[in-house]
Design an enzyme around this catalytic site. Structure first.
Site, mmCIF file in Angstrom:
data_model
loop_
_atom_site.group_PDB
_atom_site.id
_atom_site.type_symbol
_atom_site.label_atom_id
_atom_site.label_comp_id
_atom_site.label_asym_id
_atom_site.label_seq_id
_atom_site.Cartn_x
_atom_site.Cartn_y
_atom_site.Cartn_z
ATOM 1 N N ARG A 1 0.842 -1.188 0.000
ATOM 2 C CA ARG A 1 0.000 0.000 0.000
ATOM 3 C C ARG A 1 0.878 1.239 0.000
ATOM 4 N NH1 ARG A 1 -2.042 1.135 4.277
ATOM 5 N NH2 ARG A 1 -1.436 -0.553 5.669
ATOM 6 N N ARG B 1 1.650 -12.368 -0.285
ATOM 7 C CA ARG B 1 0.299 -12.614 0.237
ATOM 8 C C ARG B 1 -0.329 -13.895 -0.282
ATOM 9 N NH1 ARG B 1 -1.992 -8.280 3.596
ATOM 10 N NH2 ARG B 1 -0.347 -6.723 3.602
ATOM 11 N N CYS C 1 0.733 -6.735 13.426
ATOM 12 C CA CYS C 1 0.717 -7.027 14.864
ATOM 13 C C CYS C 1 -0.064 -8.311 15.168
ATOM 14 C CB CYS C 1 0.132 -5.863 15.652
ATOM 15 S SG CYS C 1 1.197 -4.418 15.665
ATOM 16 N N LYS D 1 -9.566 -1.903 1.517
ATOM 17 C CA LYS D 1 -9.264 -0.722 2.330
ATOM 18 C C LYS D 1 -10.005 0.519 1.821
ATOM 19 C CE LYS D 1 -6.184 -3.010 4.735
ATOM 20 N NZ LYS D 1 -6.462 -3.426 6.106
ATOM 21 N N TYR E 1 -1.371 -3.775 -7.051
ATOM 22 C CA TYR E 1 -1.155 -4.474 -5.776
ATOM 23 C C TYR E 1 -2.425 -4.430 -4.923
ATOM 24 C CZ TYR E 1 -0.099 -5.359 -1.012
ATOM 25 O OH TYR E 1 -0.181 -5.851 0.258
ATOM 26 N N HIS F 1 -11.131 -1.455 11.476
ATOM 27 C CA HIS F 1 -10.012 -2.323 11.072
ATOM 28 C C HIS F 1 -9.849 -3.408 12.139
ATOM 29 C CE1 HIS F 1 -5.468 -2.364 9.753
ATOM 30 N NE2 HIS F 1 -6.156 -3.312 9.171
ATOM 31 N N ASP G 1 -9.692 -8.886 9.289
ATOM 32 C CA ASP G 1 -9.194 -7.546 8.961
ATOM 33 C C ASP G 1 -10.217 -6.414 9.138
ATOM 34 O OD1 ASP G 1 -6.942 -6.018 8.071
ATOM 35 O OD2 ASP G 1 -7.865 -5.798 6.111
ATOM 36 N N SER H 1 -1.339 -2.852 11.298
ATOM 37 C CA SER H 1 -0.818 -3.874 10.382
ATOM 38 C C SER H 1 0.452 -4.479 11.003
ATOM 39 C CB SER H 1 -0.479 -3.245 9.034
ATOM 40 O OG SER H 1 -1.580 -2.491 8.569
HETATM 41 C C1 OXD Z 1 -3.022 -3.915 6.104
HETATM 42 C C2 OXD Z 1 -3.585 -5.099 5.424
HETATM 43 O O1 OXD Z 1 -2.037 -3.356 5.611
HETATM 44 O O2 OXD Z 1 -4.561 -5.649 5.943
HETATM 45 O O3 OXD Z 1 -3.551 -3.519 7.145
HETATM 46 O O4 OXD Z 1 -3.089 -5.481 4.357
HETATM 47 MN MN MN Z 2 -5.386 -4.587 7.584
#
Ligand code: OXD
Ligand code: MN
Length: 592
Positions: free
Chosen positions: A72, A376, A256, A212, A203, A232, A283, A254
């Protein structure tokens, strides 16, 4: 191809966007397997996806993104509200008219020589009162295949939109991979128009616009206007031996461990007693106040877009098993011996005859990584071995506890509870995490990431906090709010708490606490568990003394913390609700 709908608002918009981007053809995605098969065949022919071993990994494919397009891009992500103050100090802002004018030039003819795919999709089960509909236009087959996993895409969504109360209300998401030019990469949200324009990236987070861009940035604005919340957060059900399931959400920045926690496997002592954990999402959660005054949550997504490195049968067996079929892998290692995939942390046997994420010959002997750290897997939630039976439930699940937390070497105890909703909003609003080597910049400094929404809140952060406070007034029985920190380290920098499945021990206290079944002790920062109330059975190498250390509050460190919170609040300007300033003053007083 002819349109799949007689919805004039949709058709007029698709026509206008096609006139701008000038594709050779327009292809409507109906959601059928046969159409997806055709698209896979086309993408295999061009090398956009590589088929994997169809016996070992049925219907799995590998995709490699452009080398400059692997994550991102927050600095190229914009909230384009008419007034800058509506985007607020934590977002990049552009005037919508200027942004449209600039992007029109980039989109002009960007799909020449390509097909434009029209993907009707629904976030949440299309028949659910939570459902929101959108259309993504894209010139990338990879995006079509991924959106078909991540959302409910196709005719079912289209029919529900057309049959609903407001068929002209849908999110207009335009995406073109363009020429993947970093300098001209823009991820632009126009909340007042329910519109997203994304160009020059293919991406995930930049290109799968249901995730997102829609389910968080645009949806947070819709939620504010309509009285609900887009967060989130993972959603998890905890089943007790008597069969009762209690639900929690958790918001962490992100990297964690949200995905791992959402699929947690309890330790033996819990399993033997009959505890079971059920995943609803890793998520994003959308939450509404139910008729019973509780907050009810759904996961608007249908898939996981999970980070591969570090995922293994040991760290997350459920995710590892979920992606053994019908999965798209992005930027992982390709094992040429048997056409399977590999990433760092999967096991200790990197393949010898392999291609790295860039498609170069690779065998790990030079010490380089094979998979991109942000590689991913994209796979359906329904394939997760611990998927909840309520995953498709239109009304969602009632939430009893909300967890927040980040990575803190010190300061934040293993777990503590906020005294009430407003205090909980305060705790969540100042949530911080120490930066790691995974991101550019100084390491070990605390980045404040309110509710883990810093990159995802589509409007002014101060207004967002006010919305949180209002939701607590509307819900007569809101969830209890907790802060957790699995990441305290000892003098040698080693994690003290075992983490992973053993986080169940903290969840167990949280869930009992949420129902008033266990005591707590007051402290300057909130309510702490009594150490003996955290079940350490079967955790032989971990002492009660170590736990006491993890549950202690160091007033000196917290005075520093309060100072840093004040500095952070000062950056938010006068939109910061007075109530939160009072909460900060209370914390300062408790520490003096
Ligand atoms: C993030 C994801 O970056 O879920 O939070 O990919
Ligand atoms: Mn996320």
């Amino acid at each position: 191809m002819v349109s799949l709908t007689s919805n004039e608002a949709v058709n007029a918009w698709v026509k206008e966007m096609a006139a701008l981007t000038k594709p050779d053809t327009v292809v409507w995605i109906d959601g059928s397997e046969s159409q997806l098969d055709d698209l896979r065949a086309q993408a295999m022919a061009t090398g956009e996806i590589v088929p994997l071993n169809q016996e070992k990994l049925p219907n799995c494919y590998l995709h490699r993104s452009a080398v400059n397009d692997v994550a991102r891009v927050e600095h190229r992500t914009f909230i384009c509200s008419r007034k800058q103050e509506d985007a607020g100090p934590t977002n990049n802002w552009r005037d919508p008219l200027e942004m449209y004018a600039m992007l029109r030039k980039l989109f002009d003819g960007s799909m020449k020589g390509r097909a434009m795919y029209v993907i009707p999709f629904s976030m949440a089960v299309p028949e659910s009162p939570f459902a929101k509909f959108g259309f993504q236009l894209t010139d990338s087959i990879y995006v079509v295949l991924s959106m078909s996993i991540m959302t409910r895409a196709g005719i079912r969504a289209l029919k529900c939109l057309d049959a609903g109360k407001n068929p002209s209300s849908f999110t207009k998401a335009l995406h073109s991979k363009g020429n993947v030019d970093e300098e001209n990469r823009y991820i632009a949200q126009f909340p007042e128009d329910n519109t997203i324009w994304s160009i020059n990236s293919a991406y995930g987070g930049n290109a799968l616009l249901g995730k997102k861009c829609f389910a968080l940035r645009i949806a947070s604005c819709l939620g504010r206007n309509e009285g609900w919340m887009a967060e989130h957060m993972l959603i998890l059900g905890i089943e007790a031996p008597n069969g009762e399931v209690r639900y929690i959400t958790a918001a962490f920045p992100s990297a964690c461990g949200k995905t791992n926690l959402s699929m947690l496997i309890p330790p033996e002592v819990y399993k033997n007693k009959g505890y079971k954990l059920w995943c609803l999402g890793d998520d994003i959660a959308w939450l509404r106040v139910g008729a019973d005054g509780r907050l009810w949550a759904v996961n608007p997504e249908a898939g996981f877009f999970g980070v591969a490195p570090g995922t293994s049968m040991k760290s997350n067996a459920n995710a590892t098993l979920a992606c053994q079929k019908n999965t798209v892998f992005t930027n992982v290692v390709h094992n040429l011996d048997d056409d399977t995939v590999w990433w760092e942390g999967l096991d200790k046997n990197p393949p010898k005859n392999a291609l790295n994420w860039k498609g170069e010959k690779w065998d790990s002997s030079d010490g380089s990584v094979g998979a991109h750290p942000n590689s991913r897997f994209t796979t359906s939630v329904s394939q997760c071995p611990c998927v909840s039976s309520e995953f498709e439930s239109p009304q969602g699940v009632p939430i009893s506890a909300m967890l927040f937390g980040g990575r803190r070497k010190k300061t934040a105890p293993l777990v503590y509870q906020a005294r009430d909703w407003a205090h909980g909003v305060f705790v969540a609003s100042v949530m911080g995490s120490e930066t790691t080597y995974a991101a550019v910049g100084k390491v070990g400094v605390v980045r404040r990431d309110p509710m883990a929404m810093l990159p995802f809140c589509g409007y002014n952060m101060g207004d967002y906090f006010a919305h949180w406070l209002e939701m607590g007034e509307k819900a007569t029985n809101p969830p209890k709010i907790f802060n957790v920190n699995w990441f305290q380290t000892d003098g040698a920098g080693k994690f003290i708490w075992p983490g992973y499945g053993d986080n169940m021990r903290a969840l167990d206290w949280i869930i009992r606490r949420a129902f008033g079944e266990v005591d707590a002790v007051d402290s300057p920062i909130g309510w702490l568990p009594k150490p003996e109330d955290i079940n350490l059975e079967g955790l032989n190498e971990f002492s009660l003394d170590a736990l006491k250390g993890l549950l202690s509050v160091d007033k000196d460190l917290w005075r520093e913390e309060a100072k840093s919170i004040r500095e952070f609040y000062d950056t938010l300007g006068d939109k910061l609700p007075e109530k939160l300033r009072e909460e900060l003053a209370t914390l300062e007083k408790n520490l003096s």
